[in-house]
Write a protein that holds these residues in place. Structure first.
Motif, PDB file in Angstrom:
ATOM      1  N   THR A 135     -17.390 -13.736  -2.123  1.00 24.46           N
ATOM      2  CA  THR A 135     -16.100 -13.739  -2.808  1.00 24.46           C
ATOM      3  C   THR A 135     -15.267 -12.525  -2.415  1.00 24.46           C
ATOM      4  O   THR A 135     -14.059 -12.621  -2.187  1.00 24.46           O
ATOM      5  N   ALA A 136     -15.933 -11.382  -2.331  1.00 20.04           N
ATOM      6  CA  ALA A 136     -15.197 -10.175  -1.925  1.00 20.04           C
ATOM      7  C   ALA A 136     -14.644 -10.315  -0.518  1.00 20.04           C
ATOM      8  O   ALA A 136     -13.518  -9.894  -0.232  1.00 20.04           O
ATOM      9  N   ALA A 137     -15.426 -10.910   0.361  1.00 22.13           N
ATOM     10  CA  ALA A 137     -14.946 -11.095   1.734  1.00 22.13           C
ATOM     11  C   ALA A 137     -13.753 -12.044   1.777  1.00 22.13           C
ATOM     12  O   ALA A 137     -12.788 -11.832   2.511  1.00 22.13           O
ATOM     13  N   VAL A 138     -13.837 -13.128   0.950  1.00 22.44           N
ATOM     14  CA  VAL A 138     -12.719 -14.086   0.931  1.00 22.44           C
ATOM     15  C   VAL A 138     -11.451 -13.419   0.417  1.00 22.44           C
ATOM     16  O   VAL A 138     -10.361 -13.566   0.974  1.00 22.44           O
ATOM     17  N   TRP A 139     -11.606 -12.641  -0.693  1.00 16.47           N
ATOM     18  CA  TRP A 139     -10.438 -11.962  -1.221  1.00 16.47           C
ATOM     19  C   TRP A 139      -9.878 -10.962  -0.219  1.00 16.47           C
ATOM     20  O   TRP A 139      -8.673 -10.799  -0.095  1.00 16.47           O
ATOM     21  N   LEU A 140     -10.752 -10.313   0.492  1.00 15.46           N
ATOM     22  CA  LEU A 140     -10.291  -9.350   1.485  1.00 15.46           C
ATOM     23  C   LEU A 140      -9.541 -10.030   2.615  1.00 15.46           C
ATOM     24  O   LEU A 140      -8.548  -9.512   3.135  1.00 15.46           O
ATOM     25  N   VAL A 141     -10.005 -11.223   2.985  1.00 16.30           N
ATOM     26  CA  VAL A 141      -9.333 -11.968   4.059  1.00 16.30           C
ATOM     27  C   VAL A 141      -7.905 -12.294   3.660  1.00 16.30           C
ATOM     28  O   VAL A 141      -6.970 -12.215   4.458  1.00 16.30           O
ATOM     29  N   PHE A 142      -7.720 -12.675   2.386  1.00 22.68           N
ATOM     30  CA  PHE A 142      -6.383 -13.080   1.952  1.00 22.68           C
ATOM     31  C   PHE A 142      -5.487 -11.891   1.619  1.00 22.68           C
ATOM     32  O   PHE A 142      -4.281 -11.937   1.850  1.00 22.68           O
ATOM     33  N   LEU A 143      -6.038 -10.843   1.059  1.00 22.39           N
ATOM     34  CA  LEU A 143      -5.218  -9.740   0.580  1.00 22.39           C
ATOM     35  C   LEU A 143      -4.919  -8.705   1.649  1.00 22.39           C
ATOM     36  O   LEU A 143      -3.902  -8.012   1.565  1.00 22.39           O
ATOM     37  N   LEU A 144      -5.778  -8.570   2.663  1.00 21.21           N
ATOM     38  CA  LEU A 144      -5.565  -7.527   3.648  1.00 21.21           C
ATOM     39  C   LEU A 144      -4.261  -7.715   4.433  1.00 21.21           C
ATOM     40  O   LEU A 144      -3.493  -6.754   4.593  1.00 21.21           O
ATOM     41  N   PRO A 145      -3.945  -8.911   4.948  1.00 21.05           N
ATOM     42  CA  PRO A 145      -2.646  -9.047   5.649  1.00 21.05           C
ATOM     43  C   PRO A 145      -1.463  -8.744   4.751  1.00 21.05           C
ATOM     44  O   PRO A 145      -0.490  -8.109   5.180  1.00 21.05           O
ATOM     45  N   PHE A 146      -1.529  -9.193   3.486  1.00 17.74           N
ATOM     46  CA  PHE A 146      -0.430  -8.920   2.564  1.00 17.74           C
ATOM     47  C   PHE A 146      -0.277  -7.419   2.334  1.00 17.74           C
ATOM     48  O   PHE A 146       0.841  -6.891   2.305  1.00 17.74           O
ATOM     49  N   ALA A 147      -1.425  -6.736   2.160  1.00 12.72           N
ATOM     50  CA  ALA A 147      -1.363  -5.294   1.953  1.00 12.72           C
ATOM     51  C   ALA A 147      -0.790  -4.581   3.177  1.00 12.72           C
ATOM     52  O   ALA A 147      -0.024  -3.621   3.057  1.00 12.72           O
ATOM     53  N   VAL A 150       3.027  -5.090   3.120  1.00 14.25           N
ATOM     54  CA  VAL A 150       3.687  -4.252   2.124  1.00 14.25           C
ATOM     55  C   VAL A 150       3.722  -2.799   2.596  1.00 14.25           C
ATOM     56  O   VAL A 150       4.737  -2.099   2.477  1.00 14.25           O
ATOM     57  N   GLY A 151       2.607  -2.329   3.146  1.00 11.73           N
ATOM     58  CA  GLY A 151       2.577  -0.958   3.632  1.00 11.73           C
ATOM     59  C   GLY A 151       3.565  -0.719   4.760  1.00 11.73           C
ATOM     60  O   GLY A 151       4.256   0.297   4.793  1.00 11.73           O
ATOM     61  N   LEU A 152       3.646  -1.674   5.686  1.00 18.16           N
ATOM     62  CA  LEU A 152       4.591  -1.530   6.790  1.00 18.16           C
ATOM     63  C   LEU A 152       6.022  -1.551   6.288  1.00 18.16           C
ATOM     64  O   LEU A 152       6.874  -0.781   6.752  1.00 18.16           O
ATOM     65  N   PHE A 153       6.316  -2.427   5.311  1.00 24.83           N
ATOM     66  CA  PHE A 153       7.667  -2.530   4.767  1.00 24.83           C
ATOM     67  C   PHE A 153       8.084  -1.222   4.079  1.00 24.83           C
ATOM     68  O   PHE A 153       9.197  -0.730   4.255  1.00 24.83           O
ATOM     69  N   LEU A 154       7.162  -0.658   3.290  1.00 34.00           N
ATOM     70  CA  LEU A 154       7.465   0.604   2.622  1.00 34.00           C
ATOM     71  C   LEU A 154       7.653   1.738   3.623  1.00 34.00           C
ATOM     72  O   LEU A 154       8.528   2.591   3.465  1.00 34.00           O
ATOM     73  N   TRP A 155       6.838   1.732   4.664  1.00 32.32           N
ATOM     74  CA  TRP A 155       6.978   2.783   5.683  1.00 32.32           C
ATOM     75  C   TRP A 155       8.321   2.686   6.399  1.00 32.32           C
ATOM     76  O   TRP A 155       8.994   3.684   6.641  1.00 32.32           O
ATOM     77  N   LEU A 156       8.734   1.451   6.732  1.00 32.69           N
ATOM     78  CA  LEU A 156      10.033   1.278   7.386  1.00 32.69           C
ATOM     79  C   LEU A 156      11.165   1.681   6.462  1.00 32.69           C
ATOM     80  O   LEU A 156      12.177   2.246   6.897  1.00 32.69           O
TER      81      LEU A 156
END
Length: 645
Positions: A135-147, A150-156
């Motif tokens: 379950t942790a791996a599945v959540w990581l698969v879905f949340l990592l690209p989104f994170a 968001v990080g790239l958007f805030l940095w820009l």
């Protein structure tokens, strides 16, 4: 064979060259947090992807067997140990040390399997099924690209704010160009002509410079001034000249700069614009093309008040009501569509004055031409007053283009001095378009064009009230195969019935010449007929020059000086019977004008033939040649010419 007869007033006005540009002062850098290294983002992305791959991949390489294959290996005593969880998942090790996985079908159960495994000496281990790691791996698969996004958007966003751009926190900031008090060097002296307009706006300068004079008399200065005029009138230049004369900050913004895709951004930018003006008071706010944001509310079939433009307009109305007149803030606005503005914007107390910036007259055109001719070498025999007389309806932008085209024409001939012929060619380029040197006409077509233009020129020379002929040419330019240019002797503001009658005869002179010489018309008179019909319609509908309809005028609702077209049939304020009478009167005026042109050309048939032959030989003739041909015309000869009724 489009003919240029009397040049109508066109919708543009003069501008003068603004002052020399200056480099705007750099805004102070906004405070921000510690800057991130540029290489940190790609490294973090690579590490995160590596972690994701490591979590989703198994620790040891194993082979997955179907349940039947697993039973076969058990019977062959190839299985050493197995681990079975409560969900029926099997992981184990073969006798040769390799790992494998399998799955017990849920419907079969594991009762008989346990006995067979014990019989074959397989070590059995039971465990509870746990999906936490998966379950942790599945959540990581879905949340990592989104994170990462968001990080790239805030940095820009942080980088844009550090560079003075528009991050998320600056979306609602005004995009006004702020020119401080010492920057505007444009004054009224830089605006050629327009003395009446400059007198009108000079009170704004006086109010901003000496507001105590108005306060002592209990008078209030203008809160807002809207300048109305055709495109290219020089409204922005006049606004900059007001700021330069008043020596106050000048905040310039366009109407389209308020409204974007985000709801509420326009209203926020209006608030920020007026806040900036209050900080720099006394100051001037200039809103160019205000019709982009100040259009009539509820127009275009919209329902409700949630439209972004309406919210922006409401905020603008509130701000103009909210600031104190003694603070020294004046709002200038410019538009070429005053009919589209909301009435609440134009009421007293918001935009107190409306200043019309008209087309320049002959004297103003001469002054504008002199401004644009600075820095250029003009031949001594060039009279700028004659050039101004030959450009009625030209704006400052047109006159600037005229001078520039003349200079380009001189460069083509390897000259650095602008001569009179260059200005004539440039005027033809502005009025008619590019000269079509490759558009070769057939011999019979050249003859037809020569006869057509000769008819225009002769009728214009023979009519008492027509403008004098300046030039006749059969060289194609743009959409015209030939042209007859007339220059008015003076600037006209009123047109008599005699002048309009001669104008119709001149317009139809080309078609009449074709009927006299060839016995039939051609498609070359299409533009002449359309122009003559438009003039006749206005004579009947608006000017009351029809005895059939009498002194009745149905004026157009459109703004003529802005180039708007006549209203459609659905908005006609009269009946079908009246329209039928209008059509009959228009046809009568056109037939009478054509008959008059036919009589003049039949009477001077010899001059028509001579002038047509000269045009075929020289291609371009001066107006003086037309007058000489008429003066030296031989006695009329009896030539019967067929006529199509």
């Amino acid at each position: 064979m489009i003919s240029r007869t009397a040049l109508p007033l066109r919708h543009l006005t003069g501008t003068a060259k603004p002052g020399p540009p200056h480099e705007a002062p750099k805004p102070p850098a906004s405070p921000s947090g510690p800057s991130w290294p540029v290489w940190l983002i790609p490294i973090a992305t690579i590490l995160a992807l590596g972690l994701l791959i490591g979590l989703t991949s198994s620790g040891a390489k194993s082979t997955s067997y179907p349940y039947s294959v697993f039973l076969t290996k058990v019977e062959a005593r190839q299985v050493k140990a197995v681990t079975i969880d409560s969900g029926g998942a099997i992981t184990g090790t073969l006798a040769n040390g390799s790992a494998f996985t399998s799955q017990i079908p849920t419907a079969l159960g594991a009762g008989s399997l346990e006995q067979e495994l014990r019989a074959d000496g397989v070590q059995i281990t039971g465990t509870q099924a746990s999906s936490g790691g998966g379950t942790a791996a599945v959540w990581l698969v879905f949340l990592l690209p989104f994170a990462l996004m968001v990080g790239l958007f805030l940095w820009l966003g942080r980088a844009a704010r550090r560079a003075g751009g528009t991050g998320l926190s600056t979306v609602g900031r005004s995009r006004a160009k702020i020119i401080e008090a010492e920057r505007p060097e444009t004054g009224f002296a830089d605006v050629a002509g327009y003395e009446g307009v400059k007198r009108e706006v000079s009170e704004i300068v006086d109010f901003l410079r000496r507001p105590e004079r108005y306060a002592a008399a209990g008078a209030q200065g203008p809160r807002g001034v809207i300048m109305v005029g055709p495109p290219g009138t020089g409204k922005t230049l006049i606004a900059r000249a007001v700021a330069g004369e008043a020596d106050v900050p000048f905040l310039s913004v366009t109407g389209s700069g308020f409204v974007e895709m985000f709801v509420g951004v326009g209203a926020s930018r209006v608030r920020d614009l007026f806040n900036e003006a209050r900080k720099r008071a006394p100051s001037i706010i200039f809103i160019d093309e205000i019709d982009a944001v100040g259009g009539r509310r509820g127009s275009g079939g919209r329902l409700g008040g949630n439209d972004e433009r309406e919210q922006t307009l409401n905020q603008l109305l509130a701000e103009m009501d909210g600031f104190d007149q003694s603070s020294g803030i004046v709002v200038l606005a410019a538009t070429n569509r005053p009919d589209a503005l909301d009435p609440a914007l134009l009421r007293a107390g918001r935009f107190d004055r409306e200043v019309v910036v008209p087309l320049p007259n002959q004297a103003e055109r001469a002054a504008i031409i002199a401004v644009h001719a600075k820095g250029k070498r003009i031949a001594p025999d060039v009279d700028l007053g004659v050039v101004a007389r030959g450009t009625p309806g030209f704006s400052g932008a047109d006159l600037a283009t005229l001078i520039n085209e003349a200079a380009i024409n001189a460069v083509r001939d390897n000259r650095a001095i602008i001569e009179r012929d260059d200005l004539d060619a440039a005027r033809d380029r502005v009025l008619l378009g590019r000269r079509e040197t490759s558009n070769a006409l057939l011999p019979e077509e050249r003859r037809s064009v020569a006869v057509h233009e000769s008819g225009h020129a002769l009728v214009a020379a023979l009519c008492e009230h027509a403008d004098p002929v300046a030039k006749v040419t059969i060289l194609p330019s743009g959409m015209a195969l030939g042209a007859t240019e007339q220059l008015p002797e003076a600037e006209r503001h009123l047109y008599s019935e005699a002048y309009l009658g001669d104008l119709l005869a001149v317009r139809l002179g080309g078609r009449a010449a074709e009927l006299v010489v060839f016995g039939e018309g051609s498609s070359g008179a299409a533009n002449d007929l359309a122009g003559a019909t438009q003039i006749a319609v206005r004579m009947v509908r608006e000017f009351g020059l029809s005895p059939e309809l009498g002194p009745v005028g149905y004026g157009s609702q459109s703004m003529e000086f802005l180039g708007a077209q006549d209203d459609g049939p659905l908005s006609r304020p009269y009946s079908e019977a009246t329209q039928r009478a209008v059509d009959e009167e228009v046809a009568r005026l056109l037939r009478r004008a054509e008959q008059r042109a036919l009589e003049l050309l039949r009477e001077h048939r010899a001059a028509l033939d001579i002038l047509a032959d000269l045009l075929l030989a020289r291609e371009t003739l001066d107006g003086s040649v037309v007058r000489e041909v008429l003066a030296e015309e031989p006695q009329p000869r009896d030539v019967s010419s067929p006529l199509i009724a």
